[in-house]
Design a protein around this motif. Structure first.
Motif, PDB file in Angstrom:
ATOM      1  N   ASN A 275     -69.846  41.450 -15.570  1.00  0.00           N
ATOM      2  CA  ASN A 275     -70.298  41.773 -16.843  1.00  0.00           C
ATOM      3  C   ASN A 275     -71.281  40.641 -17.452  1.00  0.00           C
ATOM      4  O   ASN A 275     -71.790  39.491 -16.998  1.00  0.00           O
TER       5      ASN A 275
ATOM      6  N   ASP B 214     -61.322  47.107 -17.522  1.00  0.00           N
ATOM      7  CA  ASP B 214     -62.391  46.743 -18.455  1.00  0.00           C
ATOM      8  C   ASP B 214     -63.313  47.630 -18.626  1.00  0.00           C
ATOM      9  O   ASP B 214     -63.959  48.103 -19.565  1.00  0.00           O
TER      10      ASP B 214
ATOM     11  N   ASN C 106     -64.156  50.185 -21.840  1.00  0.00           N
ATOM     12  CA  ASN C 106     -65.382  49.979 -22.565  1.00  0.00           C
ATOM     13  C   ASN C 106     -66.038  51.453 -22.507  1.00  0.00           C
ATOM     14  O   ASN C 106     -66.394  51.980 -23.659  1.00  0.00           O
TER      15      ASN C 106
ATOM     16  N   SER D  84     -70.394  45.489 -27.488  1.00  0.00           N
ATOM     17  CA  SER D  84     -69.156  45.272 -26.829  1.00  0.00           C
ATOM     18  C   SER D  84     -69.513  44.028 -26.097  1.00  0.00           C
ATOM     19  O   SER D  84     -70.460  43.855 -25.616  1.00  0.00           O
TER      20      SER D  84
ATOM     21  N   GLU E  37     -68.772  43.805 -22.936  1.00  0.00           N
ATOM     22  CA  GLU E  37     -69.158  44.084 -21.696  1.00  0.00           C
ATOM     23  C   GLU E  37     -70.573  44.693 -21.773  1.00  0.00           C
ATOM     24  O   GLU E  37     -70.953  44.925 -20.562  1.00  0.00           O
TER      25      GLU E  37
ATOM     26  N   ASP F   3     -64.052  43.975 -28.225  1.00  0.00           N
ATOM     27  CA  ASP F   3     -63.772  43.643 -26.890  1.00  0.00           C
ATOM     28  C   ASP F   3     -62.981  44.433 -26.348  1.00  0.00           C
ATOM     29  O   ASP F   3     -61.622  44.686 -26.772  1.00  0.00           O
ATOM     30  N   PRO F   4     -63.358  45.385 -25.498  1.00  0.00           N
ATOM     31  CA  PRO F   4     -62.549  46.371 -25.147  1.00  0.00           C
ATOM     32  C   PRO F   4     -61.060  46.222 -24.406  1.00  0.00           C
ATOM     33  O   PRO F   4     -60.044  46.941 -24.619  1.00  0.00           O
TER      34      PRO F   4
ATOM     35  N   THR G 271     -57.018  45.244 -26.991  1.00  0.00           N
ATOM     36  CA  THR G 271     -58.222  45.506 -27.592  1.00  0.00           C
ATOM     37  C   THR G 271     -58.689  45.101 -28.986  1.00  0.00           C
ATOM     38  O   THR G 271     -57.437  45.028 -29.730  1.00  0.00           O
TER      39      THR G 271
END
Ligand code: P6P
Length: 335
Positions: free
Chosen positions: A62, A72, A76, A94, A96, A118-119, A134
């Motif tokens: 990422n 992840d 996301n 995000s 990601e 931040d997922p 999360t």
């Protein structure tokens, strides 16, 4: 008249909170409901990660240069998809994704809010079954309605946050969220698939007996910081030292404990990382907003986290956060 009952769902709670604002339109409640839905979908996958073939690196790297675990990527994609279809989100940022994602359909362009997240924070803990989470925060956009949102909608100070929260996937799954009305916690009742109010009006204790830092970095820390750690470990019955050291390596889990039990969590700068490791926009700002709405404090050591004017999407800041008196004592000894 609000019905008194033992079980209050997240939707009911946000509905009644909305009624306290005379010109509220319920859009924020809708967003919180949508984020709750996304996290229920993530929770399902997290719970079976050990069984399904979704463990192990996804093979991608990422924007942080970290190998993406499959969960992840899933988390996301779920959050982006749910928020793109939400009635009230103009776009997202995000951890990601390198850049913001501005939703360009007509409905989204008329939406008042943007969401940063931040997922799946702490994802390196997935395969050791430690709690992960999360993290999200919601801002009112500053760009003109009817246009696609832009970077300025996301580079806002944390004090402009309309709502912030996290979902911790642990021994139970809980959503904790904060608005200027306070901080409340909701435990996922799996049998009915609802987040139900379980921790009303959460307060971060002014003092605590736990300090939380990756002590493996001690040799890279400044002398004043090393002296503070020695202070935490020194024997002093009057100030209830030595403190206990707890460090899970998952920000959501370490801060959930800090919110409930009190204490201080630190990810400071060191000789190799002048801004520490944690990200301002979708880790430090939302967690500082939650802790401060609960009576605690979040600072870089030099300024309040929520007062920082962001300059870029993925910027890092040092962070000292938790019980007000402990954070103030630490900062007075270190800076
Ligand atoms: P370290 C997880 O990767 C994370 O982003 C936070 O959740 C956590 O607080 C921190 O990094 C842990 O970092 O360097 O101690 O492994």
């Amino acid at each position: 008249m609000k019905p008194e009952r033992h079980l209050m769902t997240l939707d009911e709670f946000t509905f009644f909170q909305t009624k306290q604002f005379k010109n509220a339109t319920g859009e924020l409640s809708t967003l919180l409901r949508d984020i709750g839905l996304a996290c229920k979908l993530i929770n399902k996958q997290v719970n079976k990660a050990g069984l399904a073939d979704i463990l192990g690196a996804h093979g991608q790297v990422n924007v942080q240069g970290e190998e993406q675990m499959k969960l992840d990527v899933f988390a996301n994609e779920v959050l982006i998809s749910v928020l793109k279809n939400s009635a009230d989100c103009a776009g997202v940022a995000s951890e990601e994704n390198d850049e913001i994602i501005a939703f360009d359909d007509e409905h989204s362009k008329q939406s008042k809010y943007v969401v940063m997240f931040d997922p799946l924070d702490g994802s390196s803990n997935i395969d050791v079954n430690a709690s992960i989470g999360t993290i999200f925060c919601i801002y009112k956009r500053v760009s003109e309605l009817g246009q696609t949102c832009n970077l300025n909608d996301f580079l806002q100070k944390g004090k402009n946050i309309m709502a912030s929260g996290y979902v911790i996937y642990g021994s139970s799954t809980m959503m904790v969220y904060a608005t200027r009305l306070g901080v409340n916690g909701f435990t996922l009742e799996q049998s009915i698939g609802e987040f139900c109010l379980s921790h009303k009006d959460m307060k971060c204790p002014d003092d605590g007996k736990i300090y939380s830092i990756n002590q493996g970095n001690t040799c890279k820390l400044s002398e004043p910081l090393q002296n503070y750690l020695h202070y935490c470990m020194a024997d002093d019955k009057e100030t209830q030292r030595p403190y206990s050291h707890r460090y899970i390596g998952s920000m959501v889990a370490d801060l959930h404990r800090t919110l409930i039990k009190g204490g201080i969590f630190m990810y400071p700068e060191d000789c190799k990382n002048s801004n520490g490791k944690l990200r301002l926009l979708y880790e430090c700002n939302p967690m500082s907003h939650i802790i401060e709405m609960a009576g605690g404090k979040g600072t870089t050591g030099r300024e309040n986290i929520l007062d920082i004017q962001p300059s870029e999407l993925h910027q890092r800041v040092p962070i000292y956060i938790g019980s007000k008196n402990m954070v103030e004592k630490a900062v007075s000894m270190i800076y």
